[in-house]
Scaffold this motif. Structure first.
Motif, PDB file in Angstrom:
ATOM      1  N   THR A  13      -5.455   9.717  -9.098  1.00 35.83           N
ATOM      2  CA  THR A  13      -6.041  10.768  -8.262  1.00 35.83           C
ATOM      3  C   THR A  13      -5.155  11.979  -8.454  1.00 35.83           C
ATOM      4  O   THR A  13      -3.966  11.948  -8.103  1.00 35.83           O
ATOM      5  CB  THR A  13      -6.079  10.370  -6.783  1.00 35.83           C
ATOM      6  OG1 THR A  13      -6.748   9.116  -6.636  1.00 35.83           O
ATOM      7  CG2 THR A  13      -6.794  11.427  -5.956  1.00 35.83           C
ATOM      8  N   ALA A  14      -5.687  13.031  -9.040  1.00 37.92           N
ATOM      9  CA  ALA A  14      -4.864  14.157  -9.452  1.00 37.92           C
ATOM     10  C   ALA A  14      -4.421  15.011  -8.271  1.00 37.92           C
ATOM     11  O   ALA A  14      -5.084  15.061  -7.219  1.00 37.92           O
ATOM     12  CB  ALA A  14      -5.632  15.015 -10.448  1.00 37.92           C
ATOM     13  N   ASN A  67       5.868   8.327  -2.365  1.00 32.86           N
ATOM     14  CA  ASN A  67       5.859   6.944  -1.890  1.00 32.86           C
ATOM     15  C   ASN A  67       5.652   5.991  -3.066  1.00 32.86           C
ATOM     16  O   ASN A  67       4.619   6.029  -3.725  1.00 32.86           O
ATOM     17  CB  ASN A  67       4.746   6.745  -0.858  1.00 32.86           C
ATOM     18  CG  ASN A  67       4.477   5.275  -0.553  1.00 32.86           C
ATOM     19  OD1 ASN A  67       3.358   4.795  -0.661  1.00 32.86           O
ATOM     20  ND2 ASN A  67       5.508   4.539  -0.174  1.00 32.86           N
ATOM     21  N   PHE A  68       6.664   5.141  -3.324  1.00 39.02           N
ATOM     22  CA  PHE A  68       6.518   4.087  -4.315  1.00 39.02           C
ATOM     23  C   PHE A  68       5.878   2.881  -3.643  1.00 39.02           C
ATOM     24  O   PHE A  68       6.356   2.406  -2.603  1.00 39.02           O
ATOM     25  CB  PHE A  68       7.883   3.708  -4.902  1.00 39.02           C
ATOM     26  CG  PHE A  68       8.454   4.776  -5.795  1.00 39.02           C
ATOM     27  CD1 PHE A  68       8.197   4.752  -7.157  1.00 39.02           C
ATOM     28  CD2 PHE A  68       9.213   5.813  -5.268  1.00 39.02           C
ATOM     29  CE1 PHE A  68       8.706   5.746  -7.991  1.00 39.02           C
ATOM     30  CE2 PHE A  68       9.725   6.802  -6.087  1.00 39.02           C
ATOM     31  CZ  PHE A  68       9.473   6.775  -7.452  1.00 39.02           C
ATOM     32  N   TRP A  69       4.801   2.374  -4.256  1.00 34.59           N
ATOM     33  CA  TRP A  69       4.046   1.284  -3.639  1.00 34.59           C
ATOM     34  C   TRP A  69       3.366   0.474  -4.723  1.00 34.59           C
ATOM     35  O   TRP A  69       3.354   0.856  -5.898  1.00 34.59           O
ATOM     36  CB  TRP A  69       3.018   1.845  -2.662  1.00 34.59           C
ATOM     37  CG  TRP A  69       1.813   2.506  -3.295  1.00 34.59           C
ATOM     38  CD1 TRP A  69       1.802   3.591  -4.129  1.00 34.59           C
ATOM     39  CD2 TRP A  69       0.443   2.121  -3.130  1.00 34.59           C
ATOM     40  NE1 TRP A  69       0.509   3.910  -4.489  1.00 34.59           N
ATOM     41  CE2 TRP A  69      -0.351   3.018  -3.895  1.00 34.59           C
ATOM     42  CE3 TRP A  69      -0.195   1.109  -2.414  1.00 34.59           C
ATOM     43  CZ2 TRP A  69      -1.736   2.934  -3.949  1.00 34.59           C
ATOM     44  CZ3 TRP A  69      -1.589   1.032  -2.478  1.00 34.59           C
ATOM     45  CH2 TRP A  69      -2.335   1.941  -3.228  1.00 34.59           C
ATOM     46  N   VAL A  84       1.361  14.339   0.164  1.00 35.18           N
ATOM     47  CA  VAL A  84       1.816  12.964  -0.061  1.00 35.18           C
ATOM     48  C   VAL A  84       1.407  12.572  -1.472  1.00 35.18           C
ATOM     49  O   VAL A  84       0.257  12.773  -1.876  1.00 35.18           O
ATOM     50  CB  VAL A  84       1.204  11.993   0.967  1.00 35.18           C
ATOM     51  CG1 VAL A  84       1.630  10.554   0.654  1.00 35.18           C
ATOM     52  CG2 VAL A  84       1.611  12.378   2.383  1.00 35.18           C
ATOM     53  N   VAL A  85       2.351  12.018  -2.226  1.00 32.95           N
ATOM     54  CA  VAL A  85       2.094  11.568  -3.593  1.00 32.95           C
ATOM     55  C   VAL A  85       2.452  10.091  -3.692  1.00 32.95           C
ATOM     56  O   VAL A  85       3.595   9.698  -3.407  1.00 32.95           O
ATOM     57  CB  VAL A  85       2.914  12.377  -4.621  1.00 32.95           C
ATOM     58  CG1 VAL A  85       2.739  11.780  -6.025  1.00 32.95           C
ATOM     59  CG2 VAL A  85       2.503  13.832  -4.605  1.00 32.95           C
ATOM     60  N   PRO A  91      -2.994  12.167  -3.750  1.00 34.43           N
ATOM     61  CA  PRO A  91      -2.749  11.952  -5.184  1.00 34.43           C
ATOM     62  C   PRO A  91      -1.938  10.692  -5.461  1.00 34.43           C
ATOM     63  O   PRO A  91      -1.050  10.321  -4.691  1.00 34.43           O
ATOM     64  CB  PRO A  91      -1.959  13.200  -5.594  1.00 34.43           C
ATOM     65  CG  PRO A  91      -2.324  14.236  -4.585  1.00 34.43           C
ATOM     66  CD  PRO A  91      -2.541  13.497  -3.303  1.00 34.43           C
ATOM     67  N   ASN A  92      -2.266  10.039  -6.581  1.00 32.51           N
ATOM     68  CA  ASN A  92      -1.561   8.835  -7.005  1.00 32.51           C
ATOM     69  C   ASN A  92      -1.397   8.844  -8.513  1.00 32.51           C
ATOM     70  O   ASN A  92      -2.344   9.153  -9.250  1.00 32.51           O
ATOM     71  CB  ASN A  92      -2.331   7.584  -6.581  1.00 32.51           C
ATOM     72  CG  ASN A  92      -1.731   6.926  -5.358  1.00 32.51           C
ATOM     73  OD1 ASN A  92      -0.770   6.185  -5.454  1.00 32.51           O
ATOM     74  ND2 ASN A  92      -2.304   7.232  -4.183  1.00 32.51           N
ATOM     75  N   VAL A  93      -0.204   8.468  -8.957  1.00 32.37           N
ATOM     76  CA  VAL A  93       0.077   8.343 -10.379  1.00 32.37           C
ATOM     77  C   VAL A  93       0.402   6.887 -10.685  1.00 32.37           C
ATOM     78  O   VAL A  93       1.016   6.192  -9.867  1.00 32.37           O
ATOM     79  CB  VAL A  93       1.234   9.279 -10.808  1.00 32.37           C
ATOM     80  CG1 VAL A  93       2.550   8.876 -10.154  1.00 32.37           C
ATOM     81  CG2 VAL A  93       1.367   9.329 -12.327  1.00 32.37           C
TER      82      VAL A  93
END
Length: 361
Positions: free
Chosen positions: A57-58, A74-76, A104-105, A133-135
């Protein structure tokens, strides 16, 4: 799951963060809100996000647009119960303060092989309502540059691009929100009109019952398995007909039926099979993967040999019935009333199911 470790332990762990030995963390190791970063971590976290890929999610406007914003990284990983229980806070903060300059990323760093699949992660984020957003960090490149050491990991970055606080594990969300408000105020965005209302997760995202939690996570793959009670012990990478033990003591487990136990998970190779675990917690979860043919696999949960009734989990009914459809964490039990030592048994209807790890809450 790791609980109530001192902040000194965190510092030591972060020194060794060049290696990616990760743990799912329970109650928070601690929140540091000094203007420092973990030893060995990048001092330019936004530069790391600029080059991170792929974005599931950009960031609207691209990662460059994070400059001048307050950012929580946030590492998850989506099958980790500790990560899931943090989501209500991250989602609420994103909604409350998004128009005040907070972004929040999520950095999705997989624990299991199936979590490397971007399609599965996208499905999970949709099901969990994660819209920020999520990488995807399959090779742990972002993880290593942040010197992160567990799930969930939180990094609070100010509008000048400095890490101003970090935490490994669940807990102290009030302190985290206060730090967010401080950083927003410093950046010229006044959050004082936004009430600090309580945040509570529901279903699988509800906070753990820490006072009654006496069972750690328990892996079923031989790489991390412990306290296995079936006669003859675990056999690695071969199909074996296992028999239930005479008894299972607290935090031990066994198998019944024909299973092949690999390093990461146990696969049912026979027509039917069962897993049994003796636990002490309000909630019992099991990370499961579906069969190669993609068809659902029925399972039945019993507590001390009986249907769970009102103590069924989100993924089973009062009679204990449920289905494995996706590769994810399944909540099997949420006990009502007094919590004691209980034995949960999960029976599967056909071969192909993969069982990874029990977690509790």
């Amino acid at each position: 799951m790791t609980r109530k470790r001192s902040f000194g332990f965190v510092a030591a762990a972060l020194v060794a963060a060049a290696a990616t030995t990760a743990i799912c963390c329970g109650e928070a190791f601690g929140l540091s809100s000094r203007q420092i970063v973990p030893f060995g971590a990048t001092s330019r976290p936004l530069d790391v996000l600029d080059t991170a890929k792929p974005w599931l999610t950009a960031v609207p406007g691209g990662a460059q647009s994070l400059r001048g914003k307050v950012v929580i990284v946030n590492f998850w990983t989506y099958s980790c119960i500790n990560s899931l229980r943090a989501l209500p806070y991250l989602k609420a903060w994103s909604e409350r303060y998004g128009d005040k300059g907070l972004v929040v990323v999520g950095v999705h760093a997989p624990e299991f092989q199936f979590e490397h699949d971007p399609a599965k992660v996208r499905l999970a984020t949709r099901q969990l309502g994660v819209r920020y957003p999520n990488v995807q960090d399959n090779d742990y490149a972002v993880w290593q540059q942040f010197a992160n050491q567990g799930w969930p990991g939180f990094y609070f970055i100010d509008a000048k691009g400095r890490v101003r606080g970090y935490r490994i594990g669940e807990g102290d969300y009030a302190g985290g929100e206060q730090l967010i408000r401080t950083l927003l105020a410093e950046s010229g965005h006044d959050p004082s009109a936004i009430p600090v209302a309580s945040i509570a997760g529901t279903g699988i995202e509800a906070a753990a019952d820490w006072a009654n939690l006496r069972s750690p996570e328990a892996y079923l793959g031989y790489g991390k398995a412990a306290d296995f009670r079936s006669p003859g012990g675990l056999r690695r990478d071969v199909s074996v007909s296992y028999a239930a033990a005479a008894d299972v003591t607290l935090n031990s487990w066994d198998l019944a039926g024909k299973w092949k136990v690999g390093r990461e998970y146990a696969t049912l190779d026979g027509a039917a099979g069962a897993i049994r675990f003796r636990f002490h917690a309000r909630d019992a979860h099991l990370v499961l993967g579906g069969a190669p043919d993609g068809r659902p696999i029925r399972f039945r949960v019993t507590l001390d040999g009986a249907a769970p009734g009102a103590s069924h989990g989100a993924d089973s009914d009062a009679q204990g019935w449920g289905e494995v459809r996706e590769d994810r964490l399944y909540q099997l039990v949420r006990q009502k009333g007094a919590i004691g030592d209980r034995t949960v048994t999960i029976e599967f209807s056909r071969p192909g199911v993969r069982a990874y790890v029990f977690t509790f809450g």
